[in-house]
Design an enzyme around this catalytic site. Sequence first.
Site, PDB file in Angstrom:
ATOM      1  N   ARG A  43       1.172  -8.066  -8.732  1.00 36.99           N
ATOM      2  CA  ARG A  43      -0.067  -8.519  -9.373  1.00 36.99           C
ATOM      3  C   ARG A  43       0.084  -8.470 -10.883  1.00 36.99           C
ATOM      4  NH1 ARG A  43      -4.657  -8.297  -5.526  1.00 36.99           N
ATOM      5  NH2 ARG A  43      -5.908  -8.806  -7.334  1.00 36.99           N
ATOM      6  N   THR A  81      -6.784  -9.692  -2.118  1.00 33.09           N
ATOM      7  CA  THR A  81      -6.947 -11.145  -2.270  1.00 33.09           C
ATOM      8  C   THR A  81      -8.183 -11.586  -1.492  1.00 33.09           C
ATOM      9  OG1 THR A  81      -4.545 -11.177  -2.160  1.00 33.09           O
ATOM     10  CG2 THR A  81      -5.662 -13.293  -2.177  1.00 33.09           C
ATOM     11  N   HIS A 119       0.795  -1.226   0.000  1.00 30.78           N
ATOM     12  CA  HIS A 119       0.000   0.000   0.000  1.00 30.78           C
ATOM     13  C   HIS A 119       0.829   1.278   0.000  1.00 30.78           C
ATOM     14  CE1 HIS A 119      -3.498  -2.235  -0.330  1.00 30.78           C
ATOM     15  NE2 HIS A 119      -3.348  -2.863   0.818  1.00 30.78           N
TER      16      HIS A 119
END
Length: 397
Positions: free
Chosen positions: A199, A255, A164
């Site tokens: 990702r 997730t 983040h």
Amino acid sequence: MPLHFEYHVPVRESGIDPVLLENRGVRLLKLLGITSHVSIVFMDDREMASFNLRYRKRKAATNVLSFPADPRGVGIPPELAPDDLGDILVSAETAARETRREGKPLNDRLTELIIHGLCHLLGHDHERSEEEARRIWLMEQDLFRQVQFSGRHTMLHLAVNVDHVATVRQARGTSEPDPVIAASICELAGAAGIVVHLREDRRHIQDRDVEILRRTVKTRLNLEMAATREMVDIALRIRPDMVTLVPEKRRELTTEGGLNVTGGRKKIGGVVEQLNGGKIPVSLFIDPDAQQIKAAGEIGATFVELHTGRYCDAPTRDEQEREFDLIRRSAADARAAGLRVNAGHGLDYRNTPRIAALDAIEELSIGHAIISRAVYVGLDQAVREMLALIRPPFAGT
Ligand code: PXP
């Protein structure tokens, strides 16, 4: 500490081990999710008999008495619970007689009585029905087993997920804040590992981050990724210290669930084999489920990471208890099956200590809560505060 011990009997002469009992007491509060204050008083038979006569109209001493602080009693969820949960009185003299009769160590008997007292403070009453008595007995046995060998064999580790930090950077498409610098701050504050999820859509962590982190992380770099060919190639090239395989959906915010190892055994097994072939240990992020654990062991995973999301997001106290119980049992089962056990997702400064009290778990992977708190108090302090929550308060035993 929400636990207060008082000794109205001479500690050494009575054979009481205060460090052991206080250590076990703290672990019990964590396992039971108790955050309000509890007092535990050890006394002799004379003092116990006077309480028993005054409050229960019984003439003799007894081994343990509980006094809930809230007259509404019990079973109140912790968020509504009073600051003070109540008092537990234990007769060290009666306990000593019982141990002589049963041939067990005094401090184990005192621990059993503390567990019994805590269960009463939480509203469990073995006098209500035979079924409840049996349920409570089983719960007490289970709690005793968990604290008997109080303390873990290895210290619980904290791995900080810095995704983040990259999320904030990507919001502006600039170079700040940099997850690489954040990772160093986390390590300096005591984190034992750094986790990043590369990702497929590169929404936060970028290839450049993983490449630099590989060179700068001094502890352990855990690369979270989907079980795809592209990611396997990246992992084999960059060589993180370990890989955590996670399911990945394009539209998810984070997730969402654990990997379906039973359903995707062939594909996931193939990826585990390739990574193991490159000497990269693999962790499988799974729901706390016996079948998934069994399959993870069978396809050669080194670790499982138990998904704590449902426990963290449980809307009611009962659901949270059920989810906690699943995690507790799954952690023990996975360990017994020869797997190493990590846990994570949704853990924050309130719900983590209970998970941290589970001996079978080696490492917690925490991101959002730490990075969020860092906005207010700084990253160094946010990591240290989490470490203070997950590390046992006493050394030894
Ligand atoms: N473990 C796994 C496998 C994850 O995917 C995540 C989220 O990226 C975490 C742990 C950390 O979760 P949180 O950010 O809620 O602490």
